[in-house]
Design an enzyme around this catalytic site. Structure first.
Site, PDB file in Angstrom:
ATOM      1  N   GLY A   1      44.708  42.154  42.859  1.00  0.00           N
ATOM      2  CA  GLY A   1      43.788  41.469  43.766  1.00  0.00           C
ATOM      3  C   GLY A   1      43.354  40.093  43.279  1.00  0.00           C
ATOM      4  CB  ILE A   2      40.142  38.315  43.853  1.00  0.00           C
ATOM      5  CG1 ILE A   2      40.239  38.392  45.388  1.00  0.00           C
ATOM      6  CG2 ILE A   2      39.484  37.007  43.434  1.00  0.00           C
ATOM      7  CD1 ILE A   2      38.910  38.625  46.091  1.00  0.00           C
TER       8      ILE A   2
ATOM      9  CG  ASP B   1      35.624  52.081  32.799  1.00  0.00           C
ATOM     10  OD1 ASP B   1      34.683  51.512  33.412  1.00  0.00           O
ATOM     11  OD2 ASP B   1      36.007  53.218  33.080  1.00  0.00           O
ATOM     12  CB  VAL B   2      32.766  46.907  33.653  1.00  0.00           C
ATOM     13  CG1 VAL B   2      33.851  45.837  33.567  1.00  0.00           C
ATOM     14  CG2 VAL B   2      32.706  47.506  35.057  1.00  0.00           C
TER      15      VAL B   2
ATOM     16  CG  ASN C   1      37.497  39.944  39.813  1.00  0.00           C
ATOM     17  OD1 ASN C   1      37.370  39.374  40.903  1.00  0.00           O
ATOM     18  ND2 ASN C   1      38.338  40.954  39.639  1.00  0.00           N
TER      19      ASN C   1
ATOM     20  CE1 TYR D   1      31.614  44.947  47.081  1.00  0.00           C
ATOM     21  CE2 TYR D   1      31.277  44.027  49.267  1.00  0.00           C
ATOM     22  CZ  TYR D   1      31.850  43.953  48.011  1.00  0.00           C
ATOM     23  OH  TYR D   1      32.655  42.884  47.689  1.00  0.00           O
TER      24      TYR D   1
ATOM     25  CE  LYS E   1      30.424  42.409  44.905  1.00  0.00           C
ATOM     26  NZ  LYS E   1      31.083  42.152  43.609  1.00  0.00           N
TER      27      LYS E   1
END
Ligand code: NAP
Length: 244
Positions: free
Chosen positions: A16-17, A62-63, A89, A167, A171
């Protein structure tokens, strides 16, 4: 323009990004550490980038796992002794049922674990290394769905999105985390900013986004490489400032 001698860590970067942020930074000459939690996915991503001739190394990360975060910081310290760029990210949306009244606390907590607490854990662990770099910076991958201005506006393009506690709220919290780190690090000259990639076709949304991951990565790369006169404590997308 190249950015040789800089060392960057990008979390959640096997696809992904994040993958495209790694690719874009490496193409500019940055030595990039590709953080990813799964060994197979990490190795496959690094191999693809290496085949392009890019200077990228995988780092297990793994955050949500304190031992993994600590080990990543130790590895970076041993290999490089400092960190110039941190891009937080990694992110998840969680499952569908996050509506108010749906009893979604456990799911909301799971989303916060990655999108908010993961960012705090990784940034805290990397701070000593960021402080050793000249001109270090932190970029947090947020989303315009976390904008309080947007959530409460009748004119917002997102007005018809269903209410959700996971979500978008994570954010919004991440943006506050950005503001607090920016405040804490302002006198040390370490900028901290949130960015929004726009609606990007990735696994996160079943590839429904209208932007490519490369386009989504652009604003994070720009903020990661901004000069000494660059902003701090801001929220940006390709078009400029995003309302908090
Ligand atoms: P993606 O393709 O699903 O990538 C998410 C990445 O995060 C994956 O590499 C995933 O690894 C990783 N990840 C998830 N949980 C993790 C954990 N506990 N520890 C470490 N890594 C973890 O989604 P994406 O669209 O590229 O998302 C990247 C960021 O952009 C996210 O923060 C997202 O919220 C943000 N964003 C995306 C959009 C969009 O339209 N796509 C819009 C606004 C903001 P695995 O492969 O191991 O699961």
């Amino acid at each position: 323009m190249t950015e040789t001698n800089k060392v960057a860590l990008v979390t959640g970067a096997n696809k992904g990004i994040g993958y495209e942020i790694v690719r874009g930074l490496a193409k500019r000459g940055v030595t990039v550490l590709l953080g990813a939690r799964d060994a197979g996915r990490r190795d496959a991503a690094v191999a693809k980038l290496a085949a392009e001739g890019l200077d990228v190394t995988g780092v297990p990360l793994d955050v949500t796992d304190a031992a993994s975060v600590e080990a990543a910081a130790k590895t970076i310290e041993e290999r490089h002794g400092r960190l110039d760029i941190l891009v937080n990210n990694a992110g998840i949306t969680g499952e569908r049922s996050q509506a108010p009244g749906a009893g979604a606390v456990a799911e909301v907590r799971r989303v916060f674990d990655v999108n908010v607490f993961g960012v705090i854990a990784v940034t805290d662990a990397m701070l000593p290394l960021l402080r050793r770099a000249a001109g270090a910076r932190v970029v947090n991958m947020s989303s315009s769905v976390g904008s309080l201005a947007d959530m409460t506006s009748d004119d917002s393009m997102l007005r018809d999105m269903p209410a959700a506690l996971g979500y978008p709220v994570s954010k919004a919290a991440l943006n506050a985390v950005t503001a607090q780190y920016a405040k804490h690090l302002r006198d040390e000259g370490i900028p901290v900013n949130s960015v929004c990639p726009g609606y990007t076709a990735t696994d996160l949304n079943g590839f429904s986004g209208h932007r490519t991951p490369e386009q989504g990565a652009a604003i994070a790369i720009e903020m990661a490489l901004a000069g000494a006169d660059g902003p701090t404590a801001g929220f940006f997308d390709d078009a400029g400032r995003v309302a908090w």
